[in-house]
Design a protein around this motif. Structure first.
Motif, mmCIF file in Angstrom:
data_model
loop_
_atom_site.group_PDB
_atom_site.id
_atom_site.type_symbol
_atom_site.label_atom_id
_atom_site.label_comp_id
_atom_site.label_asym_id
_atom_site.label_seq_id
_atom_site.Cartn_x
_atom_site.Cartn_y
_atom_site.Cartn_z
ATOM 1 N N PRO A 71 0.838 -1.190 0.000
ATOM 2 C CA PRO A 71 0.000 0.000 0.000
ATOM 3 C C PRO A 71 0.881 1.251 0.000
ATOM 4 O O PRO A 71 1.901 1.292 0.678
ATOM 5 C CB PRO A 71 -0.778 -0.093 1.326
ATOM 6 C CG PRO A 71 -0.561 -1.469 1.827
ATOM 7 C CD PRO A 71 0.712 -1.965 1.239
ATOM 8 N N GLY A 73 0.719 5.706 -0.111
ATOM 9 C CA GLY A 73 0.019 6.995 -0.168
ATOM 10 C C GLY A 73 0.952 7.998 -0.817
ATOM 11 O O GLY A 73 1.231 7.945 -2.009
ATOM 12 N N GLY A 74 1.506 8.898 0.010
ATOM 13 C CA GLY A 74 2.397 9.939 -0.517
ATOM 14 C C GLY A 74 3.844 9.506 -0.637
ATOM 15 O O GLY A 74 4.685 10.275 -1.088
ATOM 16 N N SER A 76 6.041 9.232 1.664
ATOM 17 C CA SER A 76 6.927 10.090 2.463
ATOM 18 C C SER A 76 7.421 9.363 3.709
ATOM 19 O O SER A 76 7.954 10.001 4.625
ATOM 20 C CB SER A 76 6.212 11.393 2.843
ATOM 21 O OG SER A 76 5.145 11.147 3.742
ATOM 22 N N SER A 77 7.263 8.048 3.735
ATOM 23 C CA SER A 77 7.710 7.268 4.898
ATOM 24 C C SER A 77 9.181 7.522 5.189
ATOM 25 O O SER A 77 10.003 7.602 4.281
ATOM 26 C CB SER A 77 7.511 5.778 4.612
ATOM 27 O OG SER A 77 8.204 5.006 5.560
ATOM 28 N N THR A 144 -0.577 11.363 3.077
ATOM 29 C CA THR A 144 -2.017 11.168 2.885
ATOM 30 C C THR A 144 -2.679 10.631 4.165
ATOM 31 O O THR A 144 -1.999 10.100 5.051
ATOM 32 C CB THR A 144 -2.260 10.131 1.774
ATOM 33 O OG1 THR A 144 -1.660 8.885 2.189
ATOM 34 C CG2 THR A 144 -1.646 10.564 0.452
ATOM 35 N N THR A 151 0.785 4.892 9.843
ATOM 36 C CA THR A 151 2.021 5.084 10.613
ATOM 37 C C THR A 151 1.724 5.680 11.987
ATOM 38 O O THR A 151 2.659 5.986 12.727
ATOM 39 C CB THR A 151 2.992 6.036 9.881
ATOM 40 O OG1 THR A 151 2.329 7.293 9.667
ATOM 41 C CG2 THR A 151 3.419 5.481 8.535
HETATM 42 C C1 LIG Z 1 9.903 16.161 5.483
HETATM 43 C C2 LIG Z 1 9.193 15.102 6.273
HETATM 44 C C3 LIG Z 1 8.780 15.382 7.566
HETATM 45 C C4 LIG Z 1 8.115 14.413 8.309
HETATM 46 N N1 LIG Z 1 7.717 14.723 9.574
HETATM 47 C C5 LIG Z 1 7.056 13.808 10.297
HETATM 48 C C6 LIG Z 1 6.614 14.109 11.627
HETATM 49 O O1 LIG Z 1 6.846 15.200 12.151
HETATM 50 N N2 LIG Z 1 5.919 13.161 12.291
HETATM 51 C C7 LIG Z 1 5.638 11.945 11.743
HETATM 52 O O2 LIG Z 1 4.988 11.132 12.394
HETATM 53 N N3 LIG Z 1 6.070 11.615 10.503
HETATM 54 C C8 LIG Z 1 6.764 12.510 9.772
HETATM 55 N N4 LIG Z 1 7.199 12.188 8.508
HETATM 56 C C9 LIG Z 1 6.962 10.829 7.969
HETATM 57 C C10 LIG Z 1 5.747 10.691 7.035
HETATM 58 O O3 LIG Z 1 5.315 11.910 6.531
HETATM 59 C C11 LIG Z 1 4.619 9.997 7.746
HETATM 60 O O4 LIG Z 1 5.034 8.686 8.069
HETATM 61 C C12 LIG Z 1 3.305 9.919 6.933
HETATM 62 O O5 LIG Z 1 2.331 9.405 7.794
HETATM 63 C C13 LIG Z 1 3.382 9.041 5.709
HETATM 64 O O6 LIG Z 1 2.245 9.303 4.882
HETATM 65 P P1 LIG Z 1 2.255 8.854 3.342
HETATM 66 O O7 LIG Z 1 0.912 9.074 2.778
HETATM 67 O O8 LIG Z 1 3.384 9.477 2.633
HETATM 68 O O9 LIG Z 1 2.484 7.289 3.501
HETATM 69 P P2 LIG Z 1 3.477 6.337 2.717
HETATM 70 O O10 LIG Z 1 4.874 6.781 2.911
HETATM 71 O O11 LIG Z 1 3.033 6.145 1.327
HETATM 72 O O12 LIG Z 1 3.232 4.992 3.530
HETATM 73 C C14 LIG Z 1 3.600 4.889 4.884
HETATM 74 C C15 LIG Z 1 3.165 3.525 5.419
HETATM 75 O O13 LIG Z 1 1.754 3.435 5.426
HETATM 76 C C16 LIG Z 1 1.295 2.385 4.546
HETATM 77 N N5 LIG Z 1 0.117 2.932 3.867
HETATM 78 C C17 LIG Z 1 0.010 4.065 3.137
HETATM 79 N N6 LIG Z 1 -1.262 4.253 2.754
HETATM 80 C C18 LIG Z 1 -1.974 3.202 3.247
HETATM 81 C C19 LIG Z 1 -3.354 2.833 3.199
HETATM 82 N N7 LIG Z 1 -4.263 3.582 2.572
HETATM 83 N N8 LIG Z 1 -3.720 1.691 3.807
HETATM 84 C C20 LIG Z 1 -2.825 0.905 4.450
HETATM 85 N N9 LIG Z 1 -1.520 1.226 4.533
HETATM 86 C C21 LIG Z 1 -1.105 2.361 3.945
HETATM 87 C C22 LIG Z 1 2.461 2.097 3.635
HETATM 88 O O14 LIG Z 1 2.430 0.762 3.180
HETATM 89 C C23 LIG Z 1 3.639 2.356 4.557
HETATM 90 O O15 LIG Z 1 3.864 1.255 5.403
HETATM 91 C C24 LIG Z 1 7.873 13.141 7.750
HETATM 92 C C25 LIG Z 1 8.293 12.854 6.450
HETATM 93 C C26 LIG Z 1 8.947 13.823 5.717
HETATM 94 C C27 LIG Z 1 9.367 13.476 4.325
#
Ligand SMILES: Cc1cc2nc3c(=O)[nH]c(=O)nc-3n(C[C@H](O)[C@H](O)[C@H](O)COP(=O)(O)OP(=O)(O)OC[C@H]3O[C@@H](n4cnc5c(N)ncnc54)[C@H](O)[C@@H]3O)c2cc1C
Length: 472
Positions: A71, A73-74, A76-77, A144, A151
């Motif tokens: 899975p 989303g963005g 950004s993990s 997202t 997370t």
């Molecule tokens: C510049 C920067 C700053 C950040 N600051 C923070 C912070 O302050 N605090 C913090 O907690 N995190 C932070 N993060 C980490 C990140 O933004 C978070 O982990 C965010 O929740 C990930 O969202 P995403 O949509 O990009 O998920 P993704 O990176 O796409 O996925 C993250 C995880 O969720 C799973 N996933 C995604 N979508 C779904 C879905 N619909 N159903 C089931 N599983 C799914 C994926 O398989 C993966 O395991 C930061 C990242 C960056 C790049």
């Protein structure tokens, strides 16, 4: 493409049209590497459903054909959680087309948003209705709803509103056998056994697909003030937080940083200025807000509460933002620390750790001393969410290493820090998750915990199709 993957792509396209599967290598490529550029995967296709029903059909097919799904989303993990495995065995399941805010209800103060809604868009949608979604982080332009839930994301407002887990009021999800869990009922009371919704929070995509969520909103900010404090130590910072909390429940952010981190930002981030004239060993950024006009203005409230603390010498010096631009300038320093440190200090190991809030000042001092003793020439320090007991603890190579220092010694440093955190009863992942990055360490340090997580995983996902190689 394996025969199973081929069959899944063909069947999905036959039912939902060409667009549901992206197979052009150039279009898949940008989604194969994590945000830090540390993990590179392979995948023959991205499957991108546009509704919960489509997700359910695709997951049922994947289960039947034994095709693992990652899975995404963005992407950004911070721990490689959404990167497919390098052997090409999995397909990416992107939720980005499911990007509708289905409803915003002012009465119940709830939003229902699909998994692919970007955090920034959710903020804007809530604000347009006079409310806000009280979770924010640096990646708000790409993270997202589905990723934030999966997370259990934190950010800079956890102090007042809690992490994602506290803001989720129900989830619509597709479980690994393709059945839909309907959790958007809005029930305030529901005791039908284990909460599947909460099980999915922080599951990192290993137990099912989050399709949509009902999320808690709070009133929009009417006014805010940001103060910058100079102090002698993290303990004095924590004492200051407790003193402020005794006078108000409107402190939202309380971020600590050492002088050298501030200096790195001033030296390397264009347009930054020192908030205080005098030098201090430690600094704190405090944000207070008011959500209605008749509340005491936050700037006045902070000034009133901080004055006796300055008089007592707990706080050495303080300034309160006079304008929104100044408040933004203070936050800019905080938000740019990772980047500034990277330029200023070169290679460093980064640890997103937590211990009990009251123990963090002592932990910071002892862990830094222990690491510097074990690896002479390095320097260790941390910045971040002191009020949550969550610090981003960094060990910089210092005089010890060149560009390959991380490969040479990074893992040994990581193990030491993780051992110290575990001995202090803390967590090796406060807010970023486990992903691939911390999987081995979690198993090394807490085999029993991993055994229990695996039992849950095996019960819900017996064919092991959900996000293989992550977390457990
Ligand atoms: C510049 C920067 C700053 C950040 N600051 C923070 C912070 O302050 N605090 C913090 O907690 N995190 C932070 N993060 C980490 C990140 O933004 C978070 O982990 C965010 O929740 C990930 O969202 P995403 O949509 O990009 O998920 P993704 O990176 O796409 O996925 C993250 C995880 O969720 C799973 N996933 C995604 N979508 C779904 C879905 N619909 N159903 C089931 N599983 C799914 C994926 O398989 C993966 O395991 C930061 C990242 C960056 C790049």
């Amino acid at each position: 493409m394996t025969p199973g993957q081929q069959s899944l792509v063909e069947q999905a396209r036959a039912r939902f049209g060409e667009r549901v599967a992206v197979t052009d290598a150039a279009d898949v490529e940008p989604w194969l590497t994590d945000w830090r550029g540390r993990w590179h995967g392979r995948s023959a296709a991205i499957i991108q459903p546009s509704s919960t029903e489509e997700v359910a059909t695709i997951v049922a097919l994947a289960s039947e054909l034994h095709v693992p799904l990652v899975p995404q989303g963005g992407n950004s993990s911070m721990v490689g959680g959404s990167t497919p495995p390098p052997d090409g065995s999995a397909l990416i399941l992107s939720l980005r087309r499911m990007n509708q805010v289905r409803s915003i209800d002012r009465g119940s103060m709830r939003a229902v948003a699909e998994a692919g809604v970007i955090l920034q868009s959710l903020h804007e949608a809530a604000l347009a209705q006079g409310m806000r979604f009280p979770l924010t982080l640096g990646a708000r332009g790409s993270a997202t709803v589905g990723g934030l839930i999966s997370t259990n994301a934190g950010g800079t407002q956890v102090l007042r509103f809690g992490p994602m887990r506290a803001l989720v009021d129900g989830i619509e999800a597709v479980l690994p056998d393709g059945t839909i869990h309907h959790g958007l009922t809005g029930l305030k009371k529901d005791n039908r056994g284990y909460s599947l919704d909460q099980l999915l929070v922080g599951a990192e995509g290993t137990l099912g697909i989050v399709a949509a969520a009902r999320l808690k909103l709070v009133p929009a900010i009417h006014a805010r003030a940001v103060a910058w404090l100079g102090l002698a130590s993290p303990q004095k910072a924590l004492d200051t937080l407790r003193a402020l909390e005794a006078g108000t429940d409107r402190i939202e952010g309380f971020e600590i940083l050492p002088q050298e981190s501030l200096q790195a930002a001033l030296d390397h981030i264009p347009g930054t200025r020192a908030p205080l004239d005098s030098g201090h060993l430690w600094h704190v950024l405090v944000e207070a807000t008011a959500d209605c006009a008749d509340a005491e203005p936050p700037a006045e409230q902070l000034a009133r509460l901080l004055a006796p603390l300055v008089e007592r010498g707990l706080v050495e010096n303080a300034t309160i933002s006079a304008t929104e631009a100044q408040a933004e300038a203070f936050w800019r320093i905080r938000d740019s620390l990772s980047e500034a440190e990277r330029v200023a200090f070169g290679p460093a190991t980064q640890h997103d750790i937590s211990v009990a809030v009251e123990n963090m000042p002592l932990f910071l001092a002892e862990a830094a001393a222990e690491v510097e003793r074990a690896f002479p020439g390095t320097s260790a320090s941390g910045f971040g969410h002191l009020g949550d007991g969550n610090i981003h603890f960094h060990v910089r190579a210092g005089t010890r290493g060149g560009p390959d220092w991380l490969e040479q010694e990074g893992y040994a440093v990581q193990r030491l820090v993780d051992d110290l955190v575990t001995a202090a009863g803390g967590s090796i992942s406060a807010e970023h998750g486990i992903g691939v990055m911390k999987k081995e360490e979690l198993e090394r340090l807490q085999p029993d915990r991993v055994r229990h997580l695996r039992a849950i995983k095996a019960a819900l996902d017996p064919n092991a199709i959900m996000n293989p190689g992550k977390l457990v």
